[in-house]
Write a protein that holds these residues in place. Structure first.
Motif, mmCIF file in Angstrom:
data_model
loop_
_atom_site.group_PDB
_atom_site.id
_atom_site.type_symbol
_atom_site.label_atom_id
_atom_site.label_comp_id
_atom_site.label_asym_id
_atom_site.label_seq_id
_atom_site.Cartn_x
_atom_site.Cartn_y
_atom_site.Cartn_z
ATOM 1 N N GLU A 20 -6.930 2.956 0.527
ATOM 2 C CA GLU A 20 -5.967 2.053 1.160
ATOM 3 C C GLU A 20 -5.755 2.430 2.622
ATOM 4 N N ILE A 21 -5.740 3.719 2.915
ATOM 5 C CA ILE A 21 -5.622 4.159 4.300
ATOM 6 C C ILE A 21 -6.868 3.739 5.082
ATOM 7 N N ALA A 79 -6.688 0.102 5.926
ATOM 8 C CA ALA A 79 -5.467 -0.337 6.618
ATOM 9 C C ALA A 79 -5.792 -1.111 7.888
ATOM 10 N N ASP A 80 -6.918 -0.777 8.519
ATOM 11 C CA ASP A 80 -7.302 -1.493 9.744
ATOM 12 C C ASP A 80 -8.251 -2.655 9.457
ATOM 13 N N GLU A 85 0.415 2.010 13.307
ATOM 14 C CA GLU A 85 0.921 1.553 12.016
ATOM 15 C C GLU A 85 0.588 2.563 10.907
ATOM 16 N N GLU A 86 -0.605 3.153 10.975
ATOM 17 C CA GLU A 86 -0.993 4.151 9.969
ATOM 18 C C GLU A 86 -0.073 5.365 10.043
ATOM 19 N N MET A 142 0.826 -1.199 0.000
ATOM 20 C CA MET A 142 0.000 0.000 0.000
ATOM 21 C C MET A 142 0.859 1.247 0.000
#
Length: 159
Positions: A111-112, A115-116, A49-50, A1
């Motif tokens: 994608e963000i 992400a979770d 992580e983000e 990503m």
């Protein structure tokens, strides 16, 4: 990503050394980063992580590190927090990005969001509004969402 994010950030006009001073209100890099912060915070939970991945992408794309990176991230967070609407950011992106880059940006936002592993209604709404404001049509928005989360069937009527 985040390889895709780094590539996108590198291609934004004005990419390069973060030490180049420019009018923040017209900096597409800052506008893109602020929108990414905004969508990361939409569900009320910002994953470490983000944030780490965004920081890594900014480091690799703009050569930012240390205090300079901290200032840029803080500025993007401040811009996102103080914004009364999305137009200040989206208008900058619409002026500086061509159609394909705007579609790509929507893909990165998706994608963000995923992400979770899940999409929140607020995140969905923000990406929808950003897409509308930067001129990305519904079909492209939905296609980019499907690309970001292929495990889900996100069919919308009329595609």
């Amino acid at each position: 990503m985040f390889e895709r994010l780094i590539s996108f950030l590198n291609d934004i006009p004005g990419a390069g050394s973060g030490s180049e001073r420019r009018d923040d209100s017209e900096d597409p890099r800052l506008a893109a980063a602020a929108l990414m912060v905004h969508v990361m915070d939409a569900d009320g939970v910002r994953l470490d992580e983000e944030r780490a991945a965004l920081r890594e992408a900014l480091t690799r794309a703009y050569g930012l590190s240390g205090a300079e990176l901290e200032r840029f991230v803080a500025r993007a967070e401040e811009e996102a927090r103080e914004a009364v609407d999305l137009y200040a950011f989206t208008s900058v992106l619409k002026r500086h990005l061509d159609e394909q880059a705007r579609i790509e940006f929507i893909g990165i936002m998706w994608e963000i969001v995923f992400a979770d592993g899940e999409m929140n209604e607020l995140e969905d709404n923000i990406v929808w509004r950003v897409a509308e404001l930067i001129g990305v049509d519904r079909r492209d928005r939905v296609l980019m969402r499907r690309k970001a989360d292929p495990s889900k069937d996100d069919s919308e009527p009329g595609l």
